[in-house]
Enzyme design. Sequence first.
Site, PDB file in Angstrom:
ATOM      1  N   HIS A  52       0.838  -1.212   0.000  1.00  0.00           N
ATOM      2  CA  HIS A  52       0.000   0.000   0.000  1.00  0.00           C
ATOM      3  C   HIS A  52       0.872   1.261   0.000  1.00  0.00           C
ATOM      4  O   HIS A  52       0.599   2.223  -0.707  1.00  0.00           O
ATOM      5  CB  HIS A  52      -0.892   0.052   1.256  1.00  0.00           C
ATOM      6  CG  HIS A  52      -1.950  -0.999   1.319  1.00  0.00           C
ATOM      7  ND1 HIS A  52      -2.099  -1.826   2.404  1.00  0.00           N
ATOM      8  CD2 HIS A  52      -2.927  -1.345   0.450  1.00  0.00           C
ATOM      9  CE1 HIS A  52      -3.129  -2.644   2.205  1.00  0.00           C
ATOM     10  NE2 HIS A  52      -3.649  -2.378   1.024  1.00  0.00           N
ATOM     11  N   LYS A 100     -16.239  -6.528   5.258  1.00  0.00           N
ATOM     12  CA  LYS A 100     -15.091  -6.827   6.124  1.00  0.00           C
ATOM     13  C   LYS A 100     -15.325  -6.402   7.569  1.00  0.00           C
ATOM     14  O   LYS A 100     -15.973  -5.389   7.814  1.00  0.00           O
ATOM     15  CB  LYS A 100     -13.846  -6.114   5.582  1.00  0.00           C
ATOM     16  CG  LYS A 100     -13.347  -6.720   4.281  1.00  0.00           C
ATOM     17  CD  LYS A 100     -12.084  -6.050   3.793  1.00  0.00           C
ATOM     18  CE  LYS A 100     -11.577  -6.754   2.536  1.00  0.00           C
ATOM     19  NZ  LYS A 100     -10.428  -6.051   1.943  1.00  0.00           N
ATOM     20  N   ARG A 159      -2.523  -5.588  -8.385  1.00  0.00           N
ATOM     21  CA  ARG A 159      -1.360  -6.441  -8.137  1.00  0.00           C
ATOM     22  C   ARG A 159      -1.224  -7.550  -9.168  1.00  0.00           C
ATOM     23  O   ARG A 159      -0.141  -7.897  -9.581  1.00  0.00           O
ATOM     24  CB  ARG A 159      -1.456  -7.060  -6.741  1.00  0.00           C
ATOM     25  CG  ARG A 159      -1.316  -6.046  -5.625  1.00  0.00           C
ATOM     26  CD  ARG A 159      -1.874  -6.593  -4.338  1.00  0.00           C
ATOM     27  NE  ARG A 159      -3.285  -6.914  -4.508  1.00  0.00           N
ATOM     28  CZ  ARG A 159      -3.995  -7.617  -3.668  1.00  0.00           C
ATOM     29  NH1 ARG A 159      -3.436  -8.109  -2.603  1.00  0.00           N
ATOM     30  NH2 ARG A 159      -5.281  -7.827  -3.900  1.00  0.00           N
ATOM     31  N   SER A 214      -3.523  -7.852   3.237  1.00  0.00           N
ATOM     32  CA  SER A 214      -3.599  -7.637   4.687  1.00  0.00           C
ATOM     33  C   SER A 214      -4.016  -8.899   5.433  1.00  0.00           C
ATOM     34  O   SER A 214      -3.577  -9.128   6.562  1.00  0.00           O
ATOM     35  CB  SER A 214      -4.580  -6.501   4.985  1.00  0.00           C
ATOM     36  OG  SER A 214      -4.151  -5.325   4.349  1.00  0.00           O
TER      37      SER A 214
HETATM   38  N1  COA Z   1      -0.304  -4.136  -1.445  1.00  0.00           N
HETATM   39  C1  COA Z   1      -0.744  -5.060  -0.607  1.00  0.00           C
HETATM   40  N2  COA Z   1      -2.032  -5.421  -0.498  1.00  0.00           N
HETATM   41  C2  COA Z   1      -2.894  -4.798  -1.281  1.00  0.00           C
HETATM   42  C3  COA Z   1      -2.518  -3.808  -2.192  1.00  0.00           C
HETATM   43  C4  COA Z   1      -1.149  -3.482  -2.259  1.00  0.00           C
HETATM   44  N3  COA Z   1      -0.673  -2.570  -3.093  1.00  0.00           N
HETATM   45  N4  COA Z   1      -3.605  -3.373  -2.831  1.00  0.00           N
HETATM   46  C5  COA Z   1      -4.629  -4.060  -2.349  1.00  0.00           C
HETATM   47  N5  COA Z   1      -4.202  -4.925  -1.405  1.00  0.00           N
HETATM   48  C6  COA Z   1      -4.999  -5.888  -0.667  1.00  0.00           C
HETATM   49  C7  COA Z   1      -5.508  -5.333   0.620  1.00  0.00           C
HETATM   50  O1  COA Z   1      -4.597  -5.571   1.663  1.00  0.00           O
HETATM   51  C8  COA Z   1      -6.780  -6.087   0.802  1.00  0.00           C
HETATM   52  O2  COA Z   1      -6.486  -7.328   1.383  1.00  0.00           O
HETATM   53  P1  COA Z   1      -7.533  -8.084   2.299  1.00  0.00           P
HETATM   54  O3  COA Z   1      -8.711  -8.394   1.414  1.00  0.00           O
HETATM   55  O4  COA Z   1      -6.785  -9.280   2.726  1.00  0.00           O
HETATM   56  O5  COA Z   1      -7.914  -7.154   3.408  1.00  0.00           O
HETATM   57  C9  COA Z   1      -7.265  -6.317  -0.634  1.00  0.00           C
HETATM   58  O6  COA Z   1      -6.132  -6.208  -1.427  1.00  0.00           O
HETATM   59  C10 COA Z   1      -8.216  -5.283  -1.159  1.00  0.00           C
HETATM   60  O7  COA Z   1      -8.452  -4.369  -0.201  1.00  0.00           O
HETATM   61  P2  COA Z   1      -8.427  -2.806  -0.268  1.00  0.00           P
HETATM   62  O8  COA Z   1      -7.562  -2.280  -1.336  1.00  0.00           O
HETATM   63  O9  COA Z   1      -8.174  -2.336   1.110  1.00  0.00           O
HETATM   64  O10 COA Z   1      -9.849  -2.550  -0.733  1.00  0.00           O
HETATM   65  P3  COA Z   1     -11.168  -3.060  -0.133  1.00  0.00           P
HETATM   66  O11 COA Z   1     -11.727  -3.971  -1.163  1.00  0.00           O
HETATM   67  O12 COA Z   1     -11.092  -3.610   1.216  1.00  0.00           O
HETATM   68  O13 COA Z   1     -11.909  -1.709  -0.014  1.00  0.00           O
HETATM   69  C11 COA Z   1     -13.275   0.128  -0.624  1.00  0.00           C
HETATM   70  C12 COA Z   1     -12.750  -1.243  -0.976  1.00  0.00           C
HETATM   71  C13 COA Z   1     -13.210   0.437   0.858  1.00  0.00           C
HETATM   72  C14 COA Z   1     -12.464   1.144  -1.383  1.00  0.00           C
HETATM   73  C15 COA Z   1     -14.731   0.088  -1.115  1.00  0.00           C
HETATM   74  O14 COA Z   1     -15.435  -0.893  -0.395  1.00  0.00           O
HETATM   75  C16 COA Z   1     -15.418   1.430  -0.977  1.00  0.00           C
HETATM   76  O15 COA Z   1     -15.280   2.263  -1.840  1.00  0.00           O
HETATM   77  N6  COA Z   1     -16.185   1.613   0.133  1.00  0.00           N
HETATM   78  C17 COA Z   1     -16.952   2.836   0.336  1.00  0.00           C
HETATM   79  C18 COA Z   1     -18.421   2.601   0.008  1.00  0.00           C
HETATM   80  C19 COA Z   1     -18.657   2.659  -1.485  1.00  0.00           C
HETATM   81  O16 COA Z   1     -18.554   3.701  -2.108  1.00  0.00           O
HETATM   82  N7  COA Z   1     -19.029   1.508  -2.036  1.00  0.00           N
HETATM   83  C20 COA Z   1     -19.263   1.383  -3.465  1.00  0.00           C
HETATM   84  C21 COA Z   1     -18.004   0.952  -4.139  1.00  0.00           C
HETATM   85  S1  COA Z   1     -18.313   0.524  -5.828  1.00  0.00           S
END
Ligand code: COA
Length: 167
Positions: A17, A41, A90, A128
């Site tokens: 990240h 989550k 990724r 994560s």
């Molecule tokens: N390095 C390491 N890990 C990475 C990474 C990187 N560069 N990029 C992504 N990841 C991993 C994260 O650790 C995470 O792992 P996990 O699933 O084991 O926790 C996974 O990839 C994806 O997670 P993240 O990038 O944190 O995104 P998310 O899917 O959890 O979050 C939101 C998505 C919060 C952005 C989305 O739900 C959101 O926009 N929420 C607000 C409400 C909304 O508008 N909803 C409509 C969306 S269409």
Amino acid sequence: MKIAIYPGTFDPVTNGHVDVAKRAAELFDKVIVCVAVNTLKEPLFTGAERVSMIRESVKEIKNIEVEEFEGLLVDYAKKKNADAIVRGLRAVSDFEYEFQMALTNRKLSAEVDTIFLMPHEKYTYLNSTIVREIATFGGDVSEFVPEHVKNELIKKVGNVRTNRRRK
Ligand code: COA
């Protein structure tokens, strides 16, 4: 002034990240990393803890801010006058989920585009959940997260273990 928001759950923030946030900070005048809510989550760390760990991880980069928000990402992007949403890609396996999110966000608001940045290839396998799992079973996460995040993880999983034993 070009502004990007980099949203995620960040439970906890990893070196992958941080790598993406740094790349975004090279491209935009201001990057706002936002700890957002993914309703699927149940994070281990509170929002405030995640914000604090990210702040510490990017403290040397002057054009990165860190915030927490609850609500629709497109509303937040509008409020912040953001030009783009940054997401990390990724591997191919990330694509379908990211594609769906980007197009849904575009449907909700045509004003903000999503930009994908690839972290360094040494982080492509990282997430994560893996980091939390390794820490839970006493493994060494030094290679995957900044030092202060590792310390917070050790404290947190220690508390979780103690609470489990008490039940
Ligand atoms: N390095 C390491 N890990 C990475 C990474 C990187 N560069 N990029 C992504 N990841 C991993 C994260 O650790 C995470 O792992 P996990 O699933 O084991 O926790 C996974 O990839 C994806 O997670 P993240 O990038 O944190 O995104 P998310 O899917 O959890 O979050 C939101 C998505 C919060 C952005 C989305 O739900 C959101 O926009 N929420 C607000 C409400 C909304 O508008 N909803 C409509 C969306 S269409």
